[in-house]
Design a protein around this motif. Structure first.
Motif, PDB file in Angstrom:
ATOM      1  N   ALA A 211       0.831  -1.206   0.000  1.00 50.52           N
ATOM      2  CA  ALA A 211       0.000   0.000   0.000  1.00 50.52           C
ATOM      3  C   ALA A 211       0.864   1.255   0.000  1.00 50.52           C
ATOM      4  CB  ALA A 211      -0.941  -0.003   1.205  1.00 50.52           C
ATOM      5  N   ALA A 212       1.982   1.226   0.728  1.00 50.96           N
ATOM      6  CA  ALA A 212       2.894   2.369   0.736  1.00 50.96           C
ATOM      7  C   ALA A 212       3.492   2.588  -0.651  1.00 50.96           C
ATOM      8  CB  ALA A 212       4.005   2.137   1.761  1.00 50.96           C
ATOM      9  N   MET A 213       3.874   1.507  -1.315  1.00 56.08           N
ATOM     10  CA  MET A 213       4.391   1.610  -2.682  1.00 56.08           C
ATOM     11  C   MET A 213       3.314   2.134  -3.630  1.00 56.08           C
ATOM     12  SD  MET A 213       5.832  -1.498  -5.031  1.00 56.08           S
ATOM     13  CE  MET A 213       6.077  -1.318  -6.794  1.00 56.08           C
ATOM     14  N   HIS A 214       2.114   1.605  -3.497  1.00 52.12           N
ATOM     15  CA  HIS A 214       0.981   2.031  -4.318  1.00 52.12           C
ATOM     16  C   HIS A 214       0.698   3.514  -4.087  1.00 52.12           C
ATOM     17  CE1 HIS A 214      -3.232   0.626  -5.905  1.00 52.12           C
ATOM     18  NE2 HIS A 214      -2.873   1.799  -6.417  1.00 52.12           N
ATOM     19  N   SER A 215       0.813   3.951  -2.834  1.00 47.69           N
ATOM     20  CA  SER A 215       0.535   5.341  -2.498  1.00 47.69           C
ATOM     21  C   SER A 215       1.538   6.293  -3.154  1.00 47.69           C
ATOM     22  CB  SER A 215       0.558   5.521  -0.980  1.00 47.69           C
ATOM     23  OG  SER A 215       0.325   6.867  -0.623  1.00 47.69           O
ATOM     24  N   THR A 216       2.818   5.994  -3.055  1.00 54.82           N
ATOM     25  CA  THR A 216       3.816   6.881  -3.661  1.00 54.82           C
ATOM     26  C   THR A 216       3.774   6.803  -5.184  1.00 54.82           C
ATOM     27  OG1 THR A 216       5.538   5.173  -3.427  1.00 54.82           O
ATOM     28  CG2 THR A 216       5.335   6.799  -1.654  1.00 54.82           C
ATOM     29  N   TYR A 217       3.372   5.649  -5.704  1.00 54.22           N
ATOM     30  CA  TYR A 217       3.141   5.503  -7.151  1.00 54.22           C
ATOM     31  C   TYR A 217       2.035   6.454  -7.596  1.00 54.22           C
ATOM     32  CZ  TYR A 217       1.229   3.111 -11.335  1.00 54.22           C
ATOM     33  OH  TYR A 217       0.731   2.808 -12.575  1.00 54.22           O
ATOM     34  N   ASN A 218       0.893   6.411  -6.896  1.00 51.70           N
ATOM     35  CA  ASN A 218      -0.216   7.309  -7.236  1.00 51.70           C
ATOM     36  C   ASN A 218       0.146   8.772  -6.985  1.00 51.70           C
ATOM     37  OD1 ASN A 218      -1.719   5.086  -7.903  1.00 51.70           O
ATOM     38  ND2 ASN A 218      -3.332   5.413  -6.391  1.00 51.70           N
ATOM     39  N   LEU A 219       0.923   9.018  -5.914  1.00 47.48           N
ATOM     40  CA  LEU A 219       1.337  10.381  -5.601  1.00 47.48           C
ATOM     41  C   LEU A 219       2.132  10.987  -6.749  1.00 47.48           C
ATOM     42  CD1 LEU A 219       1.745  12.773  -3.664  1.00 47.48           C
ATOM     43  CD2 LEU A 219       3.697  11.522  -2.680  1.00 47.48           C
ATOM     44  N   THR A 220       2.965  10.187  -7.378  1.00 44.11           N
ATOM     45  CA  THR A 220       3.766  10.680  -8.502  1.00 44.11           C
ATOM     46  C   THR A 220       2.868  11.126  -9.651  1.00 44.11           C
ATOM     47  OG1 THR A 220       5.531   9.142  -7.874  1.00 44.11           O
ATOM     48  CG2 THR A 220       5.649  10.107 -10.085  1.00 44.11           C
ATOM     49  N   PHE A 221       1.879  10.306  -9.988  1.00 46.20           N
ATOM     50  CA  PHE A 221       0.961  10.675 -11.063  1.00 46.20           C
ATOM     51  C   PHE A 221       0.078  11.849 -10.661  1.00 46.20           C
ATOM     52  CE2 PHE A 221       1.747   6.247 -12.565  1.00 46.20           C
ATOM     53  CZ  PHE A 221       2.156   6.564 -13.847  1.00 46.20           C
ATOM     54  N   PHE A 222      -0.310  11.884  -9.378  1.00 46.66           N
ATOM     55  CA  PHE A 222      -1.133  12.999  -8.898  1.00 46.66           C
ATOM     56  C   PHE A 222      -0.361  14.313  -8.991  1.00 46.66           C
ATOM     57  CE2 PHE A 222      -2.517  15.743  -5.341  1.00 46.66           C
ATOM     58  CZ  PHE A 222      -3.836  15.968  -5.739  1.00 46.66           C
ATOM     59  N   ALA A 223       0.909  14.284  -8.594  1.00 47.34           N
ATOM     60  CA  ALA A 223       1.724  15.494  -8.681  1.00 47.34           C
ATOM     61  C   ALA A 223       1.870  15.943 -10.121  1.00 47.34           C
ATOM     62  CB  ALA A 223       3.107  15.217  -8.067  1.00 47.34           C
ATOM     63  N   ALA A 224       2.047  15.007 -11.041  1.00 44.25           N
ATOM     64  CA  ALA A 224       2.151  15.352 -12.450  1.00 44.25           C
ATOM     65  C   ALA A 224       0.831  15.925 -12.971  1.00 44.25           C
ATOM     66  CB  ALA A 224       2.552  14.131 -13.269  1.00 44.25           C
ATOM     67  N   PHE A 225      -0.272  15.352 -12.507  1.00 49.12           N
ATOM     68  CA  PHE A 225      -1.590  15.831 -12.910  1.00 49.12           C
ATOM     69  C   PHE A 225      -1.834  17.252 -12.437  1.00 49.12           C
ATOM     70  CE2 PHE A 225      -6.111  16.434 -12.006  1.00 49.12           C
ATOM     71  CZ  PHE A 225      -6.682  16.113 -13.232  1.00 49.12           C
ATOM     72  N   VAL A 226      -1.507  17.494 -11.150  1.00 54.07           N
ATOM     73  CA  VAL A 226      -1.680  18.843 -10.590  1.00 54.07           C
ATOM     74  C   VAL A 226      -0.802  19.853 -11.321  1.00 54.07           C
ATOM     75  CG1 VAL A 226      -1.345  20.264  -8.521  1.00 54.07           C
ATOM     76  CG2 VAL A 226      -2.412  18.011  -8.333  1.00 54.07           C
ATOM     77  N   ALA A 227       0.447  19.455 -11.579  1.00 56.42           N
ATOM     78  CA  ALA A 227       1.348  20.356 -12.285  1.00 56.42           C
ATOM     79  C   ALA A 227       0.842  20.691 -13.674  1.00 56.42           C
ATOM     80  CB  ALA A 227       2.749  19.722 -12.374  1.00 56.42           C
ATOM     81  N   GLY A 228       0.228  19.699 -14.318  1.00 57.06           N
ATOM     82  CA  GLY A 228      -0.293  19.913 -15.668  1.00 57.06           C
ATOM     83  C   GLY A 228      -1.524  20.781 -15.698  1.00 57.06           C
ATOM     84  N   HIS A 229      -2.238  20.876 -14.559  1.00 59.38           N
ATOM     85  CA  HIS A 229      -3.477  21.662 -14.502  1.00 59.38           C
ATOM     86  C   HIS A 229      -3.306  22.948 -13.698  1.00 59.38           C
ATOM     87  CE1 HIS A 229      -5.124  17.858 -15.916  1.00 59.38           C
ATOM     88  NE2 HIS A 229      -6.251  18.477 -16.194  1.00 59.38           N
ATOM     89  N   ALA A 230      -2.072  23.200 -13.231  1.00 57.92           N
ATOM     90  CA  ALA A 230      -1.840  24.403 -12.433  1.00 57.92           C
ATOM     91  C   ALA A 230      -1.907  25.628 -13.320  1.00 57.92           C
ATOM     92  CB  ALA A 230      -0.484  24.309 -11.740  1.00 57.92           C
ATOM     93  N   LYS A 231      -2.414  26.707 -12.733  1.00 61.75           N
ATOM     94  CA  LYS A 231      -2.496  27.984 -13.449  1.00 61.75           C
ATOM     95  C   LYS A 231      -1.502  28.954 -12.823  1.00 61.75           C
ATOM     96  CE  LYS A 231      -7.376  27.400 -14.647  1.00 61.75           C
ATOM     97  NZ  LYS A 231      -8.745  27.963 -14.545  1.00 61.75           N
ATOM     98  N   PHE A 232      -0.427  29.228 -13.545  1.00 59.45           N
ATOM     99  CA  PHE A 232       0.623  30.113 -13.025  1.00 59.45           C
ATOM    100  C   PHE A 232       0.427  31.526 -13.541  1.00 59.45           C
ATOM    101  CE2 PHE A 232       2.440  25.828 -13.214  1.00 59.45           C
ATOM    102  CZ  PHE A 232       2.827  25.667 -11.892  1.00 59.45           C
TER     103      PHE A 232
END
Length: 232
Positions: A211-232
């Motif tokens: 679950a810890a591995m799965h969590s950091t795996y998802n966190l990586t994609f989530f961070a990429a998703f947020v970065a792609g949708h961020a409005k600077f």
């Protein structure tokens, strides 16, 4: 034999019962979320998230009740929800590396870019926060308990280690299929990730580690998703 595997006291009948309970729990959680949505605008705007949360509680509550009443044995420890004797930090570190590997494999397989249906639920910062909580915490915990904690030990007992790991990864991949319009590349890649989660679960003896591995795996994609949708 790894810690927790000797605790596999349930059977394929229990697996089928757990799978069969998914649909009624899903329907009841949707009805309850719909009813709660009439109580206020916040609950109405988050009813899909409420439905998912209630579903998790009902489904795993049913699993706990079935195993406890039928066998009267420790449930969560038997599902491997124990602190691993080794490998927790390594498991967390492998998650982002696996995410990057999946990204590279996706490019090599010419995986088409798909909008996730869940993006429709991201109504402002609050929706993004809920998305993060579900994808980084609740999703990994519940999916690892279901597939690697509950299904995989029975499959390993019946068919051996690697066949059991693969068998547990198949429904995990299929479950995510609708999110990506059943695009075969996504299903294959998610199945591959699921098999690696299973390998970590087996070799550490801990569903907490997978679950810890799965969590950091998802966190990586989530961070990429947020970065792609961020409005600077």
């Amino acid at each position: 034999m790894n810690p927790g595997e000797h605790e596999t006291f349930w059977s394929w009948n229990d697996v089928l019962l757990f799978a069969g309970l998914a649909l009624p729990c899903l329907l009841l959680s949707a009805l309850l979320a719909q009813a709660l949505g009439t109580l206020g605008p916040v609950l109405k705007s988050t009813k899909e998230w409420t439905s998912m949360l209630v579903f998790y509680v009902m489904w795993f509550g049913a699993l706990y009740a079935v195993l406890k009443t039928r066998y009267d044995r420790p449930v969560w420890a038997s599902l491997g929800w124990i602190w691993p004797r080794r490998g927790l930090i390594a498991s967390m570190a492998i998650g982002p590396m696996l995410a990057m590997t999946i990204g590279i494999l996706g490019v090599l397989l010419h995986t088409p870019q798909k909008d996730m249906p869940i993006e429709k639920l991201l109504n402002g910062p609050f929706g993004m926060v809920l998305f993060g909580v579900f994808s980084i915490v609740l999703g990994p915990v519940t999916e690892e308990l279901a597939f690697r904690g509950f299904l995989m030990p029975v499959a390993i007992r019946s068919f051996g280690v690697w066949p059991g790991i693969v068998i547990a990864a198949l429904p995990f991949a299929i479950l995510h299929g609708p999110e990506y319009g059943w695009t075969w590349q996504y299903v294959v890649l998610i199945g591959f990730a699921g098999a690696l989660f299973g390998a970590v679960r087996h070799y550490t003896g801990s569903t907490l580690a997978s679950a810890a591995m799965h969590s950091t795996y998802n966190l990586t994609f989530f961070a990429a998703f947020v970065a792609g949708h961020a409005k600077f």
